[in-house]
Design an enzyme around this catalytic site. Sequence first.
Site, mmCIF file in Angstrom:
data_model
loop_
_atom_site.group_PDB
_atom_site.id
_atom_site.type_symbol
_atom_site.label_atom_id
_atom_site.label_comp_id
_atom_site.label_asym_id
_atom_site.label_seq_id
_atom_site.Cartn_x
_atom_site.Cartn_y
_atom_site.Cartn_z
ATOM 1 N N GLY A 118 0.824 -1.196 0.000
ATOM 2 C CA GLY A 118 0.000 0.000 0.000
ATOM 3 C C GLY A 118 0.862 1.251 0.000
ATOM 4 O O GLY A 118 2.020 1.224 0.444
ATOM 5 N N CYS A 119 0.308 2.344 -0.470
ATOM 6 C CA CYS A 119 1.086 3.576 -0.590
ATOM 7 C C CYS A 119 1.499 4.126 0.770
ATOM 8 O O CYS A 119 2.684 4.412 1.012
ATOM 9 C CB CYS A 119 0.310 4.618 -1.385
ATOM 10 S SG CYS A 119 -1.359 4.955 -0.776
ATOM 11 N N TYR A 120 0.543 4.284 1.689
ATOM 12 C CA TYR A 120 0.889 4.770 3.024
ATOM 13 C C TYR A 120 1.868 3.814 3.701
ATOM 14 O O TYR A 120 2.821 4.229 4.346
ATOM 15 C CB TYR A 120 -0.363 4.883 3.889
ATOM 16 C CG TYR A 120 -1.337 5.947 3.496
ATOM 17 C CD1 TYR A 120 -0.969 7.297 3.463
ATOM 18 C CD2 TYR A 120 -2.655 5.627 3.184
ATOM 19 C CE1 TYR A 120 -1.885 8.286 3.128
ATOM 20 C CE2 TYR A 120 -3.578 6.602 2.847
ATOM 21 C CZ TYR A 120 -3.196 7.933 2.818
ATOM 22 O OH TYR A 120 -4.103 8.910 2.486
ATOM 23 N N ALA A 121 1.593 2.515 3.560
ATOM 24 C CA ALA A 121 2.434 1.512 4.216
ATOM 25 C C ALA A 121 3.866 1.559 3.697
ATOM 26 O O ALA A 121 4.817 1.360 4.465
ATOM 27 C CB ALA A 121 1.839 0.122 4.008
ATOM 28 N N THR A 122 4.048 1.831 2.415
ATOM 29 C CA THR A 122 5.394 1.901 1.844
ATOM 30 C C THR A 122 6.240 2.934 2.573
ATOM 31 O O THR A 122 7.380 2.671 2.964
ATOM 32 C CB THR A 122 5.326 2.223 0.343
ATOM 33 O OG1 THR A 122 4.659 1.150 -0.337
ATOM 34 C CG2 THR A 122 6.706 2.415 -0.257
#
Length: 303
Positions: A118-122
């Site tokens: 996921g983008c935030y998780a990255t």
Amino acid sequence: MATHIFIDGEAGTTGLGIRRRIEAVADRHDLRLLSIDPSQRKDPQARRDLMAQADITVLCLPDDAAREAVALGQDTGTRFLDASTAHRVNPDWVYGLPELDATQPERIRKARFVSNPGCYATGAIALLRPLVQAGLLPVDAHVAINAVSGYSGGGRTMIEQQEQAGGPAFFLYGLNLQHKHLPEMTQYSGLTRNPLFVPSVGHFPQGMIVSIPLHLVSLPGVPMIEDVTAVLKAFYKDAKTIRVMESEPKLVAETMAGRDDMELRVSGHSGQALLTACLDNLGKGASGAAMRNILLMSGQDIA
């Protein structure tokens, strides 16, 4: 030998981004796209037939539809790269973040099932994992994460609302503090306690800042800002798409829009630090990450 790729859900934002990236390097990397007739996008048999022809099937679908797609193509022999949240903490799937550790690229190369991060998780994992592994941040630390993303991450409906009606300048969401990226943030950062994560959306198309404040004076050994920076630099010294940058007096979320790399920074003073990750929510946070995983899964080097 050419690698044949079918994007199930190619009409969406992430799917279109992946398609454009594949087309840009198709000849150089011997990649061949298999496309479905638009009238058959929801036809299970037509989709399954293309999965049977594909070396890699990329899923750009909602979570439930992604699970159904895997079941549909399970016996075709195709390999799956899933851009949804459905399989990111599934132990049978390899997490598609090559920078996770030195062994991760090879695990992605060999896996039949790969989940795109996921983008935030990255951004959050890139900042937290090195500190947890180095012992600077306890695994049971109370961590707060704030993030702002461009509205393109919200899908077609949000994009239309923002572009046609002007949209709000800024809004918070996920206020039940149960955002769908939390499980992967916790698992792959190495934490044992879910962070308190507050996401938001700004009135700009692409770009993202993930920020994590830390009271260094409350951490074991009372590390300095220089210590935190040194850990990040050592962890990413060989990374091709993650760079540790010098602190800036201000950060603009759109800085990395249109790019597939990410910049990390450590700012602060007097025992307080602010960790930040700047990336494109559609680039390093979605389609750009998928492109690197496709290259790895096709047995090639990643730039």
